[in-house]
Design an enzyme around this catalytic site. Structure first.
Site, PDB file in Angstrom:
ATOM      1  N   HIS A 135     -26.818 -72.834 -70.380  1.00 37.66           N
ATOM      2  CA  HIS A 135     -27.871 -72.890 -69.353  1.00 37.66           C
ATOM      3  C   HIS A 135     -29.217 -73.113 -70.051  1.00 37.66           C
ATOM      4  CE1 HIS A 135     -30.744 -71.537 -66.346  1.00 37.66           C
ATOM      5  NE2 HIS A 135     -29.828 -71.880 -65.461  1.00 37.66           N
TER       6      HIS A 135
ATOM      7  N   ASN B 275     -25.605 -68.485 -59.792  1.00 40.64           N
ATOM      8  CA  ASN B 275     -26.028 -67.957 -61.087  1.00 40.64           C
ATOM      9  C   ASN B 275     -27.021 -66.830 -60.793  1.00 40.64           C
ATOM     10  OD1 ASN B 275     -27.004 -67.441 -63.621  1.00 40.64           O
ATOM     11  ND2 ASN B 275     -28.056 -69.407 -63.877  1.00 40.64           N
TER      12      ASN B 275
ATOM     13  N   LYS C  41     -28.307 -64.748 -62.753  1.00 42.07           N
ATOM     14  CA  LYS C  41     -29.239 -64.464 -63.857  1.00 42.07           C
ATOM     15  C   LYS C  41     -29.357 -62.948 -64.044  1.00 42.07           C
ATOM     16  CE  LYS C  41     -31.378 -68.832 -62.893  1.00 42.07           C
ATOM     17  NZ  LYS C  41     -32.509 -69.727 -63.034  1.00 42.07           N
TER      18      LYS C  41
ATOM     19  N   SER D  33     -33.533 -75.388 -57.780  1.00 36.44           N
ATOM     20  CA  SER D  33     -34.180 -75.136 -56.484  1.00 36.44           C
ATOM     21  C   SER D  33     -33.359 -75.587 -55.278  1.00 36.44           C
ATOM     22  CB  SER D  33     -35.577 -75.766 -56.454  1.00 36.44           C
ATOM     23  OG  SER D  33     -36.394 -75.188 -57.455  1.00 36.44           O
TER      24      SER D  33
ATOM     25  N   GLY E   1     -36.022 -72.977 -60.577  1.00 32.84           N
ATOM     26  CA  GLY E   1     -36.882 -71.874 -60.152  1.00 32.84           C
ATOM     27  C   GLY E   1     -38.303 -72.274 -59.807  1.00 32.84           C
TER      28      GLY E   1
ATOM     29  N   GLU F 225     -28.926 -79.855 -64.450  1.00 33.74           N
ATOM     30  CA  GLU F 225     -30.078 -79.105 -63.954  1.00 33.74           C
ATOM     31  C   GLU F 225     -31.341 -79.571 -64.670  1.00 33.74           C
ATOM     32  OE1 GLU F 225     -28.788 -75.022 -62.313  1.00 33.74           O
ATOM     33  OE2 GLU F 225     -28.891 -74.826 -64.476  1.00 33.74           O
TER      34      GLU F 225
ATOM     35  N   GLU G  49     -31.995 -71.779 -69.749  1.00 38.74           N
ATOM     36  CA  GLU G  49     -32.678 -70.555 -70.191  1.00 38.74           C
ATOM     37  C   GLU G  49     -32.075 -70.049 -71.498  1.00 38.74           C
ATOM     38  OE1 GLU G  49     -32.325 -68.460 -66.452  1.00 38.74           O
ATOM     39  OE2 GLU G  49     -33.699 -69.938 -65.619  1.00 38.74           O
TER      40      GLU G  49
HETATM   41  P1  PGA Z   1     -32.733 -72.057 -59.149  1.00 38.66           P
HETATM   42  O1  PGA Z   1     -31.900 -71.865 -60.513  1.00 38.66           O
HETATM   43  O2  PGA Z   1     -31.757 -72.399 -58.066  1.00 38.66           O
HETATM   44  O3  PGA Z   1     -33.407 -70.730 -58.932  1.00 38.66           O
HETATM   45  O4  PGA Z   1     -33.698 -73.165 -59.389  1.00 38.66           O
HETATM   46  C1  PGA Z   1     -30.826 -72.702 -60.824  1.00 38.66           C
HETATM   47  C2  PGA Z   1     -30.242 -72.317 -62.151  1.00 38.66           C
HETATM   48  O5  PGA Z   1     -30.991 -71.950 -63.067  1.00 38.66           O
HETATM   49  O6  PGA Z   1     -29.024 -72.360 -62.350  1.00 38.66           O
END
Ligand code: PGA
Length: 249
Positions: free
Chosen positions: A99, A8, A10, A211, A179, A173, A101
């Site tokens: 997601h 992803n 982003k 992460s 993150g 997640e 976010e």
């Molecule tokens: P991350 O993000 O691996 O940076 O924690 C995962 C995601 O949001 O899909």
């Protein structure tokens, strides 16, 4: 079931960086077995780029890819939205939906998630639906309750589209692990994945995200109910993305 690694991106990578990434990736996957026995997937790798990157993927045949988000209508007066049909036209086959976010920063609702899953089915694309609890919900011991509620839209979409639970991919997640460098304990991941599978069916693919990096991939991948990863930060460099893939084998 083959182990899936999904990137992803982003809102990261310039157009040039994305192009370089794909060139380097194509060079490096030649030495790897990324094949999958599953007919609906092109390989064990998947990328969710920014919409503007999409034309770069047009001739990519060996990697699953699709939008990080899209609108649930095909076309019309929806200024600023991205049509899922255009992704389909460029060859996308897996679409990311819900997601955290999108849910928190952009107020994505369950009803829009439901419509997006159905739209994917209509276009013969695979929805990858994200679920996960916030730290607050976790502290209140609401994790399984929240996940169950979020899966309701998935169940309704499957039923209304006459699809099987293997036609969707779930990405678990925990919001607090995205993150942040914090990773859920293996036993907790297993508990949530098991409960998703008991609700959806044991054959539903359930990916873990939050992460994930090359250093923790082996341990997380050894959890029996983890069928792959959704990777944010560590997916932006080819070596770390493929490092996760290699360490998951
Ligand atoms: P991350 O993000 O691996 O940076 O924690 C995962 C995601 O949001 O899909």
């Amino acid at each position: 079931m083959s182990f899936i690694c999904a990137a992803n991106w982003k809102m990261n990578l310039s157009f040039q960086q994305a192009q370089d990434f794909l060139e380097e990736l194509q060079r490096k996957v030649k030495d790897l077995d990324i094949s999958t026995p599953e007919k609906s997937l092109r390989s064990a790798l998947c990328i969710f780029p920014q919409a503007v990157h999409a034309p770069l993927f047009q001739n990519i045949q060996n990697i699953n890819w699709g939008a990080q988000d899209f609108y649930f209508e095909s076309s019309g007066a929806f200024t600023g939205q991205n049509s899922p049909d255009l992704f389909k036209e460029l060859g996308a086959n897996v679409m990311l939906i819900g997601h955290s976010e999108r849910r928190t920063l952009f107020h994505e609702s369950e009803s829009s998630i439901l419509k997006k899953i159905k739209k994917c089915f209509e276009l013969s694309m695979i929805p990858m639906v994200c679920v996960g609890e916030t730290l607050e919900q976790r502290k209140m011991d609401l994790t399984l309750h929240v996940i169950k509620e979020q899966l309701e839209s998935v169940m309704i979409a499957l039923e209304e589209s006459s699809k099987a639970s293997t036609d969707v991919i779930i990405a678990y997640e925990p919001v607090w692990a995205i993150g942040t460098g914090l990773v859920a304990e293996a036993t907790d991941v297993q508990k949530v994945h098991d409960s998703i599978k008991s609700l959806m069916g044991s054959k539903t693919k359930v990916l873990y995200g939050g992460s994930v990096k090359p250093e923790n991939a082996t341990e997380l991948a050894s959890i029996p109910s983890v069928n792959g990863f959704l990777i944010g930060g560590a997916s932006l460099k080819v070596d770390s993305f493929l490092g996760i893939f290699k360490n998951s084998k």
